[in-house]
Design a protein around this motif. Structure first.
Motif, mmCIF file in Angstrom:
data_model
loop_
_atom_site.group_PDB
_atom_site.id
_atom_site.type_symbol
_atom_site.label_atom_id
_atom_site.label_comp_id
_atom_site.label_asym_id
_atom_site.label_seq_id
_atom_site.Cartn_x
_atom_site.Cartn_y
_atom_site.Cartn_z
ATOM 1 N N TRP A 92 -7.741 -4.133 9.745
ATOM 2 C CA TRP A 92 -8.115 -2.624 9.421
ATOM 3 C C TRP A 92 -7.391 -1.843 10.765
ATOM 4 C CZ3 TRP A 92 -11.788 0.205 12.311
ATOM 5 C CH2 TRP A 92 -11.813 1.379 12.158
ATOM 6 N N LEU A 96 -4.621 1.082 10.292
ATOM 7 C CA LEU A 96 -4.929 2.471 10.240
ATOM 8 C C LEU A 96 -4.027 3.215 11.234
ATOM 9 C CD1 LEU A 96 -6.885 4.718 9.276
ATOM 10 C CD2 LEU A 96 -8.707 3.860 11.147
ATOM 11 N N THR A 158 -3.394 3.554 3.061
ATOM 12 C CA THR A 158 -4.064 4.635 3.818
ATOM 13 C C THR A 158 -3.121 5.820 4.230
ATOM 14 O OG1 THR A 158 -5.193 2.729 4.915
ATOM 15 C CG2 THR A 158 -5.126 4.991 6.105
ATOM 16 N N GLN A 161 -3.307 8.969 2.240
ATOM 17 C CA GLN A 161 -4.573 9.795 2.252
ATOM 18 C C GLN A 161 -4.219 10.749 3.706
ATOM 19 O OE1 GLN A 161 -7.302 9.404 0.546
ATOM 20 N NE2 GLN A 161 -6.618 7.941 -0.711
ATOM 21 N N GLY A 211 -9.082 7.742 4.981
ATOM 22 C CA GLY A 211 -8.290 6.705 4.973
ATOM 23 C C GLY A 211 -8.743 5.412 5.879
ATOM 24 N N ALA A 212 -9.717 5.708 6.827
ATOM 25 C CA ALA A 212 -10.233 4.652 7.439
ATOM 26 C C ALA A 212 -11.171 3.792 6.237
ATOM 27 C CB ALA A 212 -11.204 5.263 8.421
ATOM 28 N N VAL A 214 -10.341 3.485 3.067
ATOM 29 C CA VAL A 214 -9.535 3.148 2.369
ATOM 30 C C VAL A 214 -8.832 1.679 2.822
ATOM 31 C CG1 VAL A 214 -7.143 3.504 1.105
ATOM 32 C CG2 VAL A 214 -9.056 5.007 0.831
ATOM 33 N N ALA A 215 -8.586 2.097 4.274
ATOM 34 C CA ALA A 215 -7.999 0.745 4.800
ATOM 35 C C ALA A 215 -8.828 -0.445 4.929
ATOM 36 C CB ALA A 215 -7.564 1.335 6.214
#
Length: 285
Positions: A92, A96, A158, A161, A211-212, A214-215
């Protein structure tokens, strides 16, 4: 002596009495929020417990909440469980960071150059809706069942986003302020530092927070589908073995990780944008 002749001073205790109700109003408000949050969790767990108990869903497919929490407690005493959490969070974090750097650089360049923005608009609108999971066969074909294949999926999802938010932020720069900066002779670097960056930062922080989350979703998805070690792989192995209690325990763990990620990035966002009006008047739930 009439009452008008008497000095009308406010007793010291009156000030304290006036402040005390304000304090008592704040404390119950905070306590009420905590109580409502706790009631929500208890209500959710009670509902979960009742569904298999009443036979609405067979307990073989929806284990009791008490059994799931007990299994989660057992897993918390296993070192391998923490290693799998570390593997998932490592994928992750790497994904990211790569997506953040690429999206900020490309978003700033494309957003600041009108010709590039117009030239890439159709391509962006074509690539952005493609589901990341649709790229899994291609990623496996290129990188095999390894971490880079999972990173491709994480970065792709990510990136958009954050990239789109940066584009919006750059486009939101006030035209009058931009012309004023030019008339005062500010160079490109100074305009970016004092005008573009402060305007884009709230958009960037929103994109980073989204994005965090979604990642993390894609990291677990990639582990499930590609087979990279991590919580997603544990979930997949437990499902194939018919161990539904472990499946639900891992699902609860992923939910808690998602909540933790959101709280951390929410905290960072509030600290970074403490000067912005959208954060100063915000109430933390």
């Amino acid at each position: 002596m009439t009452t008008l002749d008497t000095p009308q001073t406010t007793p010291p205790s009156a000030g304290r009495d006036a402040v005390a109700p304000a304090r008592t109003r704040r404390m119950p408000s905070a306590a009420r929020k905590a109580l409502l949050g706790a009631l929500g969790v208890v209500g959710f767990l009670a509902t979960w417990q009742l569904i298999p108990a009443l036979g609405i869903i067979d307990a073989r497919y929806l284990p009791y909440a008490t059994d799931t929490l007990a299994r989660l407690g057992t897993m918390l005493g296993d070192l391998e469980f923490y290693r799998n959490i570390g593997r998932t969070m490592t994928s992750w974090a790497i994904g990211l960071v790569i997506a953040l750097v690429a999206a900020v650089v490309l978003g700033a360049v494309v957003g600041l150059v009108p010709v590039l923005r117009r030239a890439t608009h159709t391509t962006v609108e074509f690539l952005r809706p493609i589901p990341s999971v649709a790229l899994i066969p291609l990623a496996i074909l290129i990188f095999g069942i390894q971490l880079p294949a999972a990173l491709v999926i994480i970065v792709y999802a990510t990136f958009w986003q954050i990239f789109v938010q940066v584009l919006y932020g750059v486009a939101d720069v006030d035209a009058v302020a931009r012309d004023t900066a030019r008339s005062f002779g500010l160079g490109r670097a100074a305009r970016f530092r004092h005008l573009v960056f402060p305007t884009t930062l709230p958009y960037l922080m929103t994109g980073l927070r989204l994005g965090a989350a979604v990642a993390l979703i894609l990291a677990i998805t990639a582990e499930m589908t590609i087979g990279v070690p991590g919580l997603g792989n544990v979930l997949n192995v437990a499902r194939n073995a018919g161990d539904n209690v472990t499946v639900f325990a891992v699902v609860v763990t992923t939910g808690l990780l998602g909540l933790l990620v959101n709280l951390v990035f929410r905290f960072i966002e509030r600290r970074t944008l403490s000067w912005h009006q959208s954060v100063r008047g915000e109430e933390v739930l």
